[in-house]
Scaffold this motif. Sequence first.
Motif, PDB file in Angstrom:
ATOM      1  N   MET A 270      -6.635   3.225   4.329  1.00  0.00           N
ATOM      2  CA  MET A 270      -6.739   2.301   3.224  1.00  0.00           C
ATOM      3  C   MET A 270      -5.942   2.801   2.022  1.00  0.00           C
ATOM      4  O   MET A 270      -5.318   2.017   1.331  1.00  0.00           O
ATOM      5  N   LYS A 271      -5.943   4.116   1.809  1.00  0.00           N
ATOM      6  CA  LYS A 271      -5.215   4.691   0.696  1.00  0.00           C
ATOM      7  C   LYS A 271      -3.719   4.377   0.811  1.00  0.00           C
ATOM      8  O   LYS A 271      -3.068   4.032  -0.165  1.00  0.00           O
ATOM      9  N   LYS A 272      -3.169   4.469   2.038  1.00  0.00           N
ATOM     10  CA  LYS A 272      -1.760   4.185   2.230  1.00  0.00           C
ATOM     11  C   LYS A 272      -1.460   2.718   1.979  1.00  0.00           C
ATOM     12  O   LYS A 272      -0.454   2.388   1.379  1.00  0.00           O
ATOM     13  N   LEU A 273      -2.326   1.845   2.445  1.00  0.00           N
ATOM     14  CA  LEU A 273      -2.115   0.417   2.241  1.00  0.00           C
ATOM     15  C   LEU A 273      -2.126   0.103   0.754  1.00  0.00           C
ATOM     16  O   LEU A 273      -1.277  -0.634   0.260  1.00  0.00           O
ATOM     17  N   PHE A 274      -3.047   0.687   0.035  1.00  0.00           N
ATOM     18  CA  PHE A 274      -3.113   0.466  -1.402  1.00  0.00           C
ATOM     19  C   PHE A 274      -1.815   0.907  -2.067  1.00  0.00           C
ATOM     20  O   PHE A 274      -1.264   0.207  -2.899  1.00  0.00           O
ATOM     21  N   PHE A 275      -1.299   2.067  -1.672  1.00  0.00           N
ATOM     22  CA  PHE A 275      -0.056   2.584  -2.237  1.00  0.00           C
ATOM     23  C   PHE A 275       1.093   1.614  -1.987  1.00  0.00           C
ATOM     24  O   PHE A 275       1.829   1.274  -2.906  1.00  0.00           O
ATOM     25  N   ALA A 276       1.228   1.139  -0.774  1.00  0.00           N
ATOM     26  CA  ALA A 276       2.326   0.240  -0.439  1.00  0.00           C
ATOM     27  C   ALA A 276       2.200  -1.098  -1.153  1.00  0.00           C
ATOM     28  O   ALA A 276       3.180  -1.631  -1.665  1.00  0.00           O
ATOM     29  N   ILE A 277       0.998  -1.625  -1.192  1.00  0.00           N
ATOM     30  CA  ILE A 277       0.798  -2.911  -1.851  1.00  0.00           C
ATOM     31  C   ILE A 277       1.025  -2.763  -3.356  1.00  0.00           C
ATOM     32  O   ILE A 277       1.646  -3.611  -3.973  1.00  0.00           O
ATOM     33  N   LEU A 278       0.558  -1.673  -3.917  1.00  0.00           N
ATOM     34  CA  LEU A 278       0.777  -1.432  -5.335  1.00  0.00           C
ATOM     35  C   LEU A 278       2.267  -1.406  -5.653  1.00  0.00           C
ATOM     36  O   LEU A 278       2.723  -2.038  -6.594  1.00  0.00           O
ATOM     37  N   LEU A 279       3.052  -0.708  -4.828  1.00  0.00           N
ATOM     38  CA  LEU A 279       4.493  -0.666  -5.045  1.00  0.00           C
ATOM     39  C   LEU A 279       5.115  -2.044  -4.903  1.00  0.00           C
ATOM     40  O   LEU A 279       5.929  -2.462  -5.706  1.00  0.00           O
ATOM     41  N   SER A 280       4.713  -2.756  -3.859  1.00  0.00           N
ATOM     42  CA  SER A 280       5.363  -4.036  -3.593  1.00  0.00           C
ATOM     43  C   SER A 280       4.988  -5.100  -4.612  1.00  0.00           C
ATOM     44  O   SER A 280       5.832  -5.867  -5.045  1.00  0.00           O
ATOM     45  N   VAL A 281       3.738  -5.155  -5.003  1.00  0.00           N
ATOM     46  CA  VAL A 281       3.297  -6.205  -5.918  1.00  0.00           C
ATOM     47  C   VAL A 281       3.692  -5.889  -7.356  1.00  0.00           C
ATOM     48  O   VAL A 281       4.086  -6.768  -8.107  1.00  0.00           O
ATOM     49  N   SER A 282       3.625  -4.632  -7.735  1.00  0.00           N
ATOM     50  CA  SER A 282       3.908  -4.287  -9.120  1.00  0.00           C
ATOM     51  C   SER A 282       5.393  -4.208  -9.407  1.00  0.00           C
ATOM     52  O   SER A 282       5.795  -4.260 -10.560  1.00  0.00           O
TER      53      SER A 282
ATOM     54  N   ARG B   6      15.386 -18.509   3.959  1.00  0.00           N
ATOM     55  CA  ARG B   6      14.822 -19.762   4.480  1.00  0.00           C
ATOM     56  C   ARG B   6      13.494 -19.577   5.230  1.00  0.00           C
ATOM     57  O   ARG B   6      13.053 -20.490   5.903  1.00  0.00           O
ATOM     58  N   LEU B   7      12.894 -18.415   5.112  1.00  0.00           N
ATOM     59  CA  LEU B   7      11.677 -18.141   5.885  1.00  0.00           C
ATOM     60  C   LEU B   7      10.382 -18.460   5.149  1.00  0.00           C
ATOM     61  O   LEU B   7       9.314 -18.441   5.746  1.00  0.00           O
ATOM     62  N   ASN B   8      10.450 -18.717   3.857  1.00  0.00           N
ATOM     63  CA  ASN B   8       9.255 -19.040   3.074  1.00  0.00           C
ATOM     64  C   ASN B   8       8.160 -17.988   3.211  1.00  0.00           C
ATOM     65  O   ASN B   8       7.012 -18.297   3.513  1.00  0.00           O
ATOM     66  N   ILE B   9       8.517 -16.748   2.988  1.00  0.00           N
ATOM     67  CA  ILE B   9       7.581 -15.621   3.117  1.00  0.00           C
ATOM     68  C   ILE B   9       6.815 -15.466   1.816  1.00  0.00           C
ATOM     69  O   ILE B   9       7.393 -15.483   0.725  1.00  0.00           O
ATOM     70  N   ASN B  10       5.497 -15.294   1.943  1.00  0.00           N
ATOM     71  CA  ASN B  10       4.649 -15.094   0.774  1.00  0.00           C
ATOM     72  C   ASN B  10       4.167 -13.644   0.703  1.00  0.00           C
ATOM     73  O   ASN B  10       4.410 -12.856   1.616  1.00  0.00           O
ATOM     74  N   LYS B  11       3.474 -13.307  -0.382  1.00  0.00           N
ATOM     75  CA  LYS B  11       3.002 -11.929  -0.579  1.00  0.00           C
ATOM     76  C   LYS B  11       2.038 -11.488   0.510  1.00  0.00           C
ATOM     77  O   LYS B  11       2.077 -10.339   0.947  1.00  0.00           O
ATOM     78  N   ALA B  12       1.176 -12.384   0.957  1.00  0.00           N
ATOM     79  CA  ALA B  12       0.213 -12.018   2.006  1.00  0.00           C
ATOM     80  C   ALA B  12       0.939 -11.637   3.289  1.00  0.00           C
ATOM     81  O   ALA B  12       0.562 -10.674   3.967  1.00  0.00           O
ATOM     82  N   GLN B  13       1.979 -12.369   3.635  1.00  0.00           N
ATOM     83  CA  GLN B  13       2.752 -12.048   4.840  1.00  0.00           C
ATOM     84  C   GLN B  13       3.491 -10.718   4.664  1.00  0.00           C
ATOM     85  O   GLN B  13       3.526  -9.897   5.594  1.00  0.00           O
ATOM     86  N   PHE B  14       4.065 -10.510   3.505  1.00  0.00           N
ATOM     87  CA  PHE B  14       4.763  -9.252   3.244  1.00  0.00           C
ATOM     88  C   PHE B  14       3.795  -8.077   3.341  1.00  0.00           C
ATOM     89  O   PHE B  14       4.080  -7.063   3.979  1.00  0.00           O
ATOM     90  N   ASN B  15       2.634  -8.217   2.716  1.00  0.00           N
ATOM     91  CA  ASN B  15       1.645  -7.137   2.750  1.00  0.00           C
ATOM     92  C   ASN B  15       1.120  -6.900   4.162  1.00  0.00           C
ATOM     93  O   ASN B  15       0.844  -5.757   4.534  1.00  0.00           O
ATOM     94  N   ALA B  16       0.999  -7.962   4.960  1.00  0.00           N
ATOM     95  CA  ALA B  16       0.578  -7.805   6.355  1.00  0.00           C
ATOM     96  C   ALA B  16       1.629  -7.018   7.133  1.00  0.00           C
ATOM     97  O   ALA B  16       1.285  -6.160   7.962  1.00  0.00           O
ATOM     98  N   LEU B  17       2.897  -7.274   6.868  1.00  0.00           N
ATOM     99  CA  LEU B  17       3.963  -6.521   7.521  1.00  0.00           C
ATOM    100  C   LEU B  17       3.870  -5.047   7.155  1.00  0.00           C
ATOM    101  O   LEU B  17       3.959  -4.181   8.021  1.00  0.00           O
TER     102      LEU B  17
END
Length: 151
Positions: free
Chosen positions: A1-13, A104-115
Amino acid sequence: MKKLFFAILLSVSGAVSIDSAQAQNVPLMAPTSVEVYKAFGEKPGLVKLMDDFMPRLVANPLTGPLFAPSNQEHIKKELVEQFCQVLGGPCTYQGQSMKSAHARLNINKAQFNALVQELQISMDAMDIPFRAQNQLLAQLAPMYRDVITVK
């Protein structure tokens, strides 16, 4: 979970900023050290990582619709080259810019974070050290601005 938080924090912020015009066929940041590339098992390790990662992307309900109908072998090859270059390996990524490839893929934040989460699961499955994982994620995080097209 710590790693996911780190990645999401970087990507969203957007902790690591980049001008979209810079996102061509060059690394977004200076490549990491060759030791990080070796921690991933060099190019054979990256191929193995992608062989684990792609089925996870296809199976995930958020990312599956993006990857199931795609040429998965081509995507894996491109990712190996891109990750190899970013990690300081001897490869040169010659694929499309992230903006062009995802326009043209219409990717949203949830999809990016899932990746990102699936990538972390694959890196864990390959026993890639936590520090090396974070170094790769820090290199890739700026791409979210060119990958996410649905605001």
